[in-house]
Design a protein around this motif. Structure first.
Motif, PDB file in Angstrom:
ATOM      1  N   LEU A   1       0.837  -1.217   0.000  1.00 30.38           N
ATOM      2  CA  LEU A   1       0.000   0.000   0.000  1.00 30.38           C
ATOM      3  C   LEU A   1       0.865   1.258   0.000  1.00 30.38           C
ATOM      4  CD1 LEU A   1      -2.855  -1.015   2.483  1.00 30.38           C
ATOM      5  CD2 LEU A   1      -3.025  -0.716   0.002  1.00 30.38           C
ATOM      6  N   LEU A   2       1.976   1.237   0.764  1.00 32.86           N
ATOM      7  CA  LEU A   2       2.890   2.389   0.756  1.00 32.86           C
ATOM      8  C   LEU A   2       3.444   2.621  -0.648  1.00 32.86           C
ATOM      9  CD1 LEU A   2       4.883   1.823   4.085  1.00 32.86           C
ATOM     10  CD2 LEU A   2       3.161   3.583   3.638  1.00 32.86           C
ATOM     11  N   ALA A   3       3.765   1.518  -1.338  1.00 31.35           N
ATOM     12  CA  ALA A   3       4.300   1.627  -2.705  1.00 31.35           C
ATOM     13  C   ALA A   3       3.234   2.155  -3.660  1.00 31.35           C
ATOM     14  CB  ALA A   3       4.799   0.264  -3.175  1.00 31.35           C
ATOM     15  N   ILE A   4       2.007   1.654  -3.527  1.00 32.50           N
ATOM     16  CA  ILE A   4       0.910   2.073  -4.414  1.00 32.50           C
ATOM     17  C   ILE A   4       0.654   3.571  -4.282  1.00 32.50           C
ATOM     18  CG2 ILE A   4      -1.583   1.857  -4.809  1.00 32.50           C
ATOM     19  CD1 ILE A   4      -1.210  -1.148  -3.912  1.00 32.50           C
ATOM     20  N   PHE A   5       0.752   4.080  -3.054  1.00 33.49           N
ATOM     21  CA  PHE A   5       0.509   5.520  -2.835  1.00 33.49           C
ATOM     22  C   PHE A   5       1.787   6.344  -2.971  1.00 33.49           C
ATOM     23  CE2 PHE A   5      -3.163   3.625  -0.618  1.00 33.49           C
ATOM     24  CZ  PHE A   5      -4.189   4.320  -1.273  1.00 33.49           C
ATOM     25  N   GLY A   6       2.880   5.669  -3.394  1.00 32.14           N
ATOM     26  CA  GLY A   6       4.113   6.384  -3.711  1.00 32.14           C
ATOM     27  C   GLY A   6       4.876   6.922  -2.530  1.00 32.14           C
ATOM     28  N   VAL A   7       4.721   6.332  -1.360  1.00 32.02           N
ATOM     29  CA  VAL A   7       5.411   6.854  -0.173  1.00 32.02           C
ATOM     30  C   VAL A   7       6.368   5.834   0.438  1.00 32.02           C
ATOM     31  CG1 VAL A   7       3.650   8.554   0.435  1.00 32.02           C
ATOM     32  CG2 VAL A   7       3.409   6.204   1.253  1.00 32.02           C
ATOM     33  N   LEU A   8       6.744   4.808  -0.360  1.00 25.26           N
ATOM     34  CA  LEU A   8       7.693   3.814   0.135  1.00 25.26           C
ATOM     35  C   LEU A   8       9.091   4.230  -0.285  1.00 25.26           C
ATOM     36  CD1 LEU A   8       7.957   1.046   1.597  1.00 25.26           C
ATOM     37  CD2 LEU A   8       7.969  -0.019  -0.669  1.00 25.26           C
TER      38      LEU A   8
END
Length: 476
Positions: free
Chosen positions: A169-176
């Motif tokens: 989910l962090l990757a999907i929202f671009g915050v990973l």
């Protein structure tokens, strides 16, 4: 406290039962088999999982209603025995035992392959033997040792799936931080041929591929009989099934098909979860997932041996299996039932190595539809048991099936529909049609044996009664 009328002991703690219930729905099939479902249905596989998940929730609710009112080591087999007749309890009990001892061979081989990859000096059959012996020993010590093993196995699975969803989910929202998230997008759900690239019919194809990965949800109701507060354990496990399936199945698969396009070749080649982690540039994703898959395999093996032995114990108690199966050690362990189950598992492992495409394939196909038969038996048992409980002990209805009897009939109809749809699948050596027909054949043999046994017992009963009457007269 020892469960009434049995030599089993309440050796499972609340934390064991909680983790068995949570981990029971996370089988190795979720990690290994999900990629074939995604290939068949595209992002629409989410609907397949949702459909089967809804069915499992309904079946578990029915089972929870019966098990909370009467927690037993035989669970649905004993409920079927009382609600539908002795033949039903005998048949569903033996079919379920057969299913799990075949699973022992499947999971033992899968675990051995992973371990051989790490330590090739030990042959695959050697690893299978080692794994089976270790888990057999732990089950023979006490039910508490089974619970402790399963607590940690399930804990690792739960943490792994939870971490995967959070990272995804962090990757999907671009915050990973430090991840390659260029291709991670919700647009992957619709931009590669649509949400249902193979049409609405692929949802049902997906159902056939994912339905068997849900088997194991019912283990908590069998294990509850060896806990300190069976009713509370069953109620808790039943009430939590919705979020467990929602998070672990739907949540993790949503992350996979959002991170990686459904038609990406890496899904089939690497496995869905490894492909998803690799797409983010996470180092050693394959090795990490191998550890998690091995844990899932060991958990399935551990629970399979426990479940098969407890079902054999229950059958022995009811006179449907050798009496030795119902005997327990001083620690409350049904040793004969465990050893008989593991011996059949070892034989099946041998067949898997020596005759994988003949004998073992037959065992695999002939046990493949048993999960659906069990669920169907639970539906019909609950329809009758509700009336029995309401008549005899209404205060025990602490868990109630929703919209009874309508949802029960709807669930039964859906199971029959899935079995019917499987008959249209004719591709491959383990086609749906072959699985259903062979499973029906084995089920028919078991049912015939049940009626033969019943007939023999009924003939002996009058003879025994006559002898007793003669003895009474002579004594008088």
């Amino acid at each position: 406290m020892t469960p009434p009328g049995s030599g089993l002991q309440a050796g499972l703690k609340n934390r064991h039962l909680t983790m068995i219930a949570i981990g029971g729905v996370i089988g190795a099939g979720l990690f290994v088999g999900s990629s074939s479902g995604i290939a068949a249905a595209g992002p629409g596989i989410l609907l397949s999982y949702a459909l089967v998940g809804t069915l499992v929730v309904l079946v578990m609710r029915m089972l929870g209603e019966m098990s909370a009112a009467n927690p037993t080591s035989g669970s649905f087999s004993e409920h079927a025995d009382r609600a539908l007749g002795r033949w039903a309890g005998f048949s569903i009990g033996w079919l379920y035992w057969f299913f799990w001892v075949v699973v022992l061979a499947v999971e033992g081989t899968a675990g051995a392959k992973i371990l051989e990859g790490w330590v090739p000096a030990v042959p695959q059959w050697g690893w299978a033997l080692i794994v089976m012996l270790v888990l057999t020993a732990s089950n023979l010590v006490s039910v508490g040792s089974y619970g402790e093993f399963e607590f940690w196995f399930a804990g690792i699975k739960v943490v792994a799936i939870g971490a995967f969803i959070v990272v995804g989910l962090l990757a999907i929202f671009g915050v990973l931080p430090g991840a390659h998230t260029d291709n991670a997008s919700f647009s992957n759900l619709t931009s590669h041929g649509g949400f249902l690239p193979h049409g609405p019919g692929s949802i049902l194809t997906g159902v056939l591929l994912v339905v068997f990965s849900f088997m194991g949800s019912e283990i908590a109701t069998l294990a509850a009989g060896e806990s300190e507060d069976p009713q509370r354990a069953v109620t808790k496990a039943t009430n939590s099934i919705i979020w467990r399936i929602g998070v672990f199945y739907l949540g993790s698969i949503l992350v996979v098909v959002t991170l990686v396009p459904w038609n990406d070749a890496s899904l089939a080649k690497q496995g869905s979860y490894v492909a998803a982690l690799n797409s983010l540039g996470i180092a050693h994703a394959g090795e990490i997932m191998n550890v998690i898959v091995l844990t899932a395999v060991l958990s399935c093996l551990n629970s399979g041996l426990y479940t098969a032995s407890r079902m054999a114990f229950s059958l022995g108690q009811r006179g449907d299996a050798p009496k030795a199966f119902a005997r327990t050690t001083s620690r409350g362990v049904p040793m004969a039932a465990i050893l008989a189950s593991v011996v059949f598992g070892f034989v099946a492992v041998f067949f898997n190595y020596k005759f994988p495409n003949t004998v073992f394939l037959f065992l695999l196909n002939s046990s493949g539809a048993v999960a659906l038969f069990v669920w169907l038996a639970i539906c019909f048992s609950q329809l009758r048991m509700r009336r029995i409980i309401q008549r005899e002990a209404p205060e025990k209805l602490v868990v109630k099936m929703w919209l009874y009897p309508y949802l029960t009939w709807a669930a039964a109809a859906l199971i029959v529909f899935v079995l019917g749809y499987m008959l249209t699948d004719t591709e491959g050596a383990s086609s749906g049609r072959k699985t259903v027909l062979l499973s029906l054949g084995v089920a028919a043999v078991v049912v015939v044996l049940a009626f033969v046994k019943q007939a023999v017992q009924s003939r002996r009963a009058p003879a025994g009664a006559a002898e007793a009457a003669t003895d009474k007269v002579s004594i008088g």
